[in-house]
Each structure stands twice: as C-alpha cells, then as structure tokens.
Design a protein around this motif. Structure first.
Motif, PDB file in Angstrom:
ATOM      1  N   MET A  72       0.826  -1.204   0.000  1.00 18.85           N
ATOM      2  CA  MET A  72       0.000   0.000   0.000  1.00 18.85           C
ATOM      3  C   MET A  72       0.864   1.260   0.000  1.00 18.85           C
ATOM      4  O   MET A  72       0.578   2.226  -0.715  1.00 18.85           O
ATOM      5  CB  MET A  72      -0.919  -0.036   1.231  1.00 18.85           C
ATOM      6  CG  MET A  72      -2.191   0.700   1.110  1.00 18.85           C
ATOM      7  SD  MET A  72      -3.149   0.356   2.624  1.00 18.85           S
ATOM      8  CE  MET A  72      -4.638   1.158   2.202  1.00 18.85           C
ATOM      9  N   GLN A  73       1.925   1.230   0.829  1.00 16.05           N
ATOM     10  CA  GLN A  73       2.840   2.371   0.914  1.00 16.05           C
ATOM     11  C   GLN A  73       3.532   2.605  -0.433  1.00 16.05           C
ATOM     12  O   GLN A  73       3.614   3.737  -0.912  1.00 16.05           O
ATOM     13  CB  GLN A  73       3.888   2.108   2.003  1.00 16.05           C
ATOM     14  CG  GLN A  73       4.942   3.191   2.141  1.00 16.05           C
ATOM     15  CD  GLN A  73       4.418   4.432   2.820  1.00 16.05           C
ATOM     16  OE1 GLN A  73       3.604   4.334   3.725  1.00 16.05           O
ATOM     17  NE2 GLN A  73       4.860   5.584   2.401  1.00 16.05           N
ATOM     18  N   GLU A 111       1.894   6.491  -7.042  1.00 13.13           N
ATOM     19  CA  GLU A 111       0.757   7.171  -7.663  1.00 13.13           C
ATOM     20  C   GLU A 111       0.538   8.602  -7.182  1.00 13.13           C
ATOM     21  O   GLU A 111      -0.284   9.316  -7.745  1.00 13.13           O
ATOM     22  CB  GLU A 111      -0.516   6.353  -7.436  1.00 13.13           C
ATOM     23  CG  GLU A 111      -0.491   5.007  -8.121  1.00 13.13           C
ATOM     24  CD  GLU A 111      -1.736   4.179  -7.835  1.00 13.13           C
ATOM     25  OE1 GLU A 111      -2.648   4.689  -7.157  1.00 13.13           O
ATOM     26  OE2 GLU A 111      -1.774   3.032  -8.299  1.00 13.13           O
ATOM     27  N   VAL A 112       1.239   9.023  -6.141  1.00 12.38           N
ATOM     28  CA  VAL A 112       1.038  10.365  -5.570  1.00 12.38           C
ATOM     29  C   VAL A 112       1.137  11.489  -6.614  1.00 12.38           C
ATOM     30  O   VAL A 112       0.315  12.398  -6.598  1.00 12.38           O
ATOM     31  CB  VAL A 112       1.989  10.582  -4.369  1.00 12.38           C
ATOM     32  CG1 VAL A 112       2.772  11.875  -4.419  1.00 12.38           C
ATOM     33  CG2 VAL A 112       1.216  10.526  -3.086  1.00 12.38           C
ATOM     34  N   PRO A 113       2.098  11.472  -7.533  1.00 14.65           N
ATOM     35  CA  PRO A 113       2.190  12.601  -8.476  1.00 14.65           C
ATOM     36  C   PRO A 113       0.967  12.734  -9.388  1.00 14.65           C
ATOM     37  O   PRO A 113       0.656  13.840  -9.837  1.00 14.65           O
ATOM     38  CB  PRO A 113       3.441  12.290  -9.301  1.00 14.65           C
ATOM     39  CG  PRO A 113       4.206  11.275  -8.520  1.00 14.65           C
ATOM     40  CD  PRO A 113       3.212  10.560  -7.682  1.00 14.65           C
ATOM     41  N   GLU A 147      -5.993  15.286  -5.016  1.00 12.07           N
ATOM     42  CA  GLU A 147      -5.733  15.549  -3.596  1.00 12.07           C
ATOM     43  C   GLU A 147      -6.652  14.732  -2.687  1.00 12.07           C
ATOM     44  O   GLU A 147      -6.215  14.169  -1.689  1.00 12.07           O
ATOM     45  CB  GLU A 147      -5.894  17.049  -3.320  1.00 12.07           C
ATOM     46  CG  GLU A 147      -5.604  17.476  -1.904  1.00 12.07           C
ATOM     47  CD  GLU A 147      -4.127  17.337  -1.538  1.00 12.07           C
ATOM     48  OE1 GLU A 147      -3.845  17.239  -0.324  1.00 12.07           O
ATOM     49  OE2 GLU A 147      -3.260  17.310  -2.427  1.00 12.07           O
ATOM     50  N   SER A 148      -7.927  14.652  -3.017  1.00 13.85           N
ATOM     51  CA  SER A 148      -8.875  13.916  -2.177  1.00 13.85           C
ATOM     52  C   SER A 148      -8.564  12.413  -2.188  1.00 13.85           C
ATOM     53  O   SER A 148      -8.668  11.741  -1.158  1.00 13.85           O
ATOM     54  CB  SER A 148     -10.316  14.175  -2.622  1.00 13.85           C
ATOM     55  OG  SER A 148     -10.496  13.711  -3.947  1.00 13.85           O
ATOM     56  N   ASP A 149      -8.178  11.873  -3.342  1.00 15.82           N
ATOM     57  CA  ASP A 149      -7.811  10.446  -3.424  1.00 15.82           C
ATOM     58  C   ASP A 149      -6.556  10.172  -2.587  1.00 15.82           C
ATOM     59  O   ASP A 149      -6.471   9.145  -1.909  1.00 15.82           O
ATOM     60  CB  ASP A 149      -7.551  10.026  -4.877  1.00 15.82           C
ATOM     61  CG  ASP A 149      -8.825   9.971  -5.696  1.00 15.82           C
ATOM     62  OD1 ASP A 149      -9.919   9.899  -5.084  1.00 15.82           O
ATOM     63  OD2 ASP A 149      -8.726   9.992  -6.939  1.00 15.82           O
ATOM     64  N   ARG A 150      -5.599  11.090  -2.676  1.00 12.40           N
ATOM     65  CA  ARG A 150      -4.362  10.936  -1.912  1.00 12.40           C
ATOM     66  C   ARG A 150      -4.669  10.915  -0.413  1.00 12.40           C
ATOM     67  O   ARG A 150      -4.175  10.054   0.323  1.00 12.40           O
ATOM     68  CB  ARG A 150      -3.372  12.058  -2.224  1.00 12.40           C
ATOM     69  CG  ARG A 150      -2.038  11.906  -1.489  1.00 12.40           C
ATOM     70  CD  ARG A 150      -1.127  13.102  -1.700  1.00 12.40           C
ATOM     71  NE  ARG A 150      -1.697  14.355  -1.220  1.00 12.40           N
ATOM     72  CZ  ARG A 150      -1.763  14.725   0.065  1.00 12.40           C
ATOM     73  NH1 ARG A 150      -1.307  13.945   1.011  1.00 12.40           N
ATOM     74  NH2 ARG A 150      -2.293  15.878   0.397  1.00 12.40           N
ATOM     75  N   ARG A 151      -5.500  11.849   0.042  1.00 15.61           N
ATOM     76  CA  ARG A 151      -5.870  11.906   1.462  1.00 15.61           C
ATOM     77  C   ARG A 151      -6.582  10.622   1.899  1.00 15.61           C
ATOM     78  O   ARG A 151      -6.307  10.076   2.973  1.00 15.61           O
ATOM     79  CB  ARG A 151      -6.752  13.122   1.747  1.00 15.61           C
ATOM     80  CG  ARG A 151      -5.962  14.395   2.026  1.00 15.61           C
ATOM     81  CD  ARG A 151      -6.849  15.463   2.650  1.00 15.61           C
ATOM     82  NE  ARG A 151      -8.065  15.696   1.883  1.00 15.61           N
ATOM     83  CZ  ARG A 151      -8.252  16.688   1.022  1.00 15.61           C
ATOM     84  NH1 ARG A 151      -7.318  17.574   0.842  1.00 15.61           N
ATOM     85  NH2 ARG A 151      -9.381  16.806   0.358  1.00 15.61           N
ATOM     86  N   ASN A 152      -7.498  10.143   1.066  1.00 13.07           N
ATOM     87  CA  ASN A 152      -8.225   8.910   1.392  1.00 13.07           C
ATOM     88  C   ASN A 152      -7.267   7.711   1.495  1.00 13.07           C
ATOM     89  O   ASN A 152      -7.384   6.896   2.403  1.00 13.07           O
ATOM     90  CB  ASN A 152      -9.309   8.620   0.356  1.00 13.07           C
ATOM     91  CG  ASN A 152     -10.476   9.592   0.480  1.00 13.07           C
ATOM     92  OD1 ASN A 152     -10.689  10.192   1.535  1.00 13.07           O
ATOM     93  ND2 ASN A 152     -11.222   9.748  -0.604  1.00 13.07           N
ATOM     94  N   ALA A 205      -6.398   5.553   4.817  1.00  9.27           N
ATOM     95  CA  ALA A 205      -6.541   4.090   4.834  1.00  9.27           C
ATOM     96  C   ALA A 205      -5.222   3.436   5.257  1.00  9.27           C
ATOM     97  O   ALA A 205      -5.207   2.479   6.045  1.00  9.27           O
ATOM     98  CB  ALA A 205      -6.970   3.582   3.466  1.00  9.27           C
ATOM     99  N   LEU A 206      -4.111   3.985   4.748  1.00 10.43           N
ATOM    100  CA  LEU A 206      -2.790   3.464   5.111  1.00 10.43           C
ATOM    101  C   LEU A 206      -2.531   3.668   6.605  1.00 10.43           C
ATOM    102  O   LEU A 206      -2.067   2.753   7.287  1.00 10.43           O
ATOM    103  CB  LEU A 206      -1.698   4.156   4.287  1.00 10.43           C
ATOM    104  CG  LEU A 206      -0.260   3.742   4.607  1.00 10.43           C
ATOM    105  CD1 LEU A 206      -0.013   2.296   4.215  1.00 10.43           C
ATOM    106  CD2 LEU A 206       0.723   4.654   3.881  1.00 10.43           C
TER     107      LEU A 206
END
Length: 166
Positions: free
Chosen positions: A69-70, A76-78, A82-87, A91-92
């Motif tokens: 997951m990490q 995929e961060v780049p 923003e909302s997907d990254r926060r979610n 979860a992580l």
C-alpha cells in the motif's frame, strides 16, 4: 605468648575449614541450557509456535499489505487527485495503526504464554535438581555463576532426568 596462642588457634581453624571444604560436594546447573535442550522445554517451545502460528502469519500478511500500500501510494502520488491521496493516506494510517495494535497484543500474549510455559519447565527442573542433589549427596548446587569448572557441572544429568520424566 599471646601471639603464638592466637597463631595456633588460627592454624587450627584453617585446618578445620579446609577439612570441611574438602568434604563439601558442590554442583552447578546451566539453567539456560536446560531451558533450551530439555525435552519439556522443547515441547513447550513447539506448543507456543503452534499456538501462535496463525496470528504470526496474519501479522506477516498485514505487514506485506502495508508495504504494498505504501509503495502504491508513493508511486501514484504525483498523478493522484488531492482527495484520493488523502483517502489513501488515511486508509494506510488506519491499517498501520491496526497492525501496530495487533503486533503489540501478539507480543504481550506470546510473552505471557512463554512465561507460563517456562515457569512450568523451571519448576520441573528445580525438582529434578533437588532429587539429584539428595540422591547424590550434594551440599549445594548453583544455578548462576560467573565461572563453573566443568567437573562440577551436572546440567547433562538434569536434562536427562527431565527428558526421562513423564
């Protein structure tokens, strides 16, 4: 005259002490070796491994999932919104917190069970040491020492007695 009387008394006491020491039978038991090699200790270790095997495998699976997951998040961060990254980060973090809690509980439970098993083995070992001491007329048997001459080491006898006992 007082000095010579004192010398004679001292010499007599030294002679008595040496005679008493010569008649003293001393033994030594390496408790660490007993706890590693004696049949009851080996069986206790096998019971613990079997009892905690599933939980250990679950923790290993969770650790692998966390790592995957990490890595996915870092990859995929780049390109993420923003909302997907926060979610995903949330979860992580939730999975990591759950993993750490389960890992801590696992260690606590394992340590408690190990202490219970080892206490039982230690009790049996102490009974065996006492039986050997009484049957072979030992005056004292040490379990902790900085150094013990191998000729007074009765660890093998204790291991054999524990292994022979049912």
């Amino acid at each position: 005259m007082k000095v010579s009387t004192l010398s004679l008394v001292a010499a007599a006491l030294i002679g008595v002490s040496q005679a008493a020491v010569a008649d003293t039978k001393i033994g030594f038991v390496n408790s660490d070796r007993v706890m590693r090699e004696a049949a009851p200790a080996v069986r206790a270790q096998q019971r613990l491994e079997k009892e905690f095997e599933k939980r250990d495998q679950e923790l290993q699976r969770m650790a692998k999932d966390l790592k995957a997951m990490q890595e996915e998040l870092e990859r995929e961060v780049p390109t993420m919104a923003e909302s997907d990254r926060r979610n995903k980060e949330r979860a992580l973090n939730d999975l990591n917190r759950d993993f750490q809690r389960k890992q801590r509980e696992f260690r606590e439970d394992l340590n408690q069970r190990r202490n219970e098993e080892l206490a039982s083995v230690l009790d049996k070992a102490n009974r065996s040491v006492k039986q050997i001491a009484e049957s072979e007329n030992y005056d004292i048997i040490f379990q902790e020492a900085v150094y013990a001459n191998p000729k007074i080491d009765i660890t093998d006898k204790v291991i054999k007695a524990l292994s022979d006992a049912k």
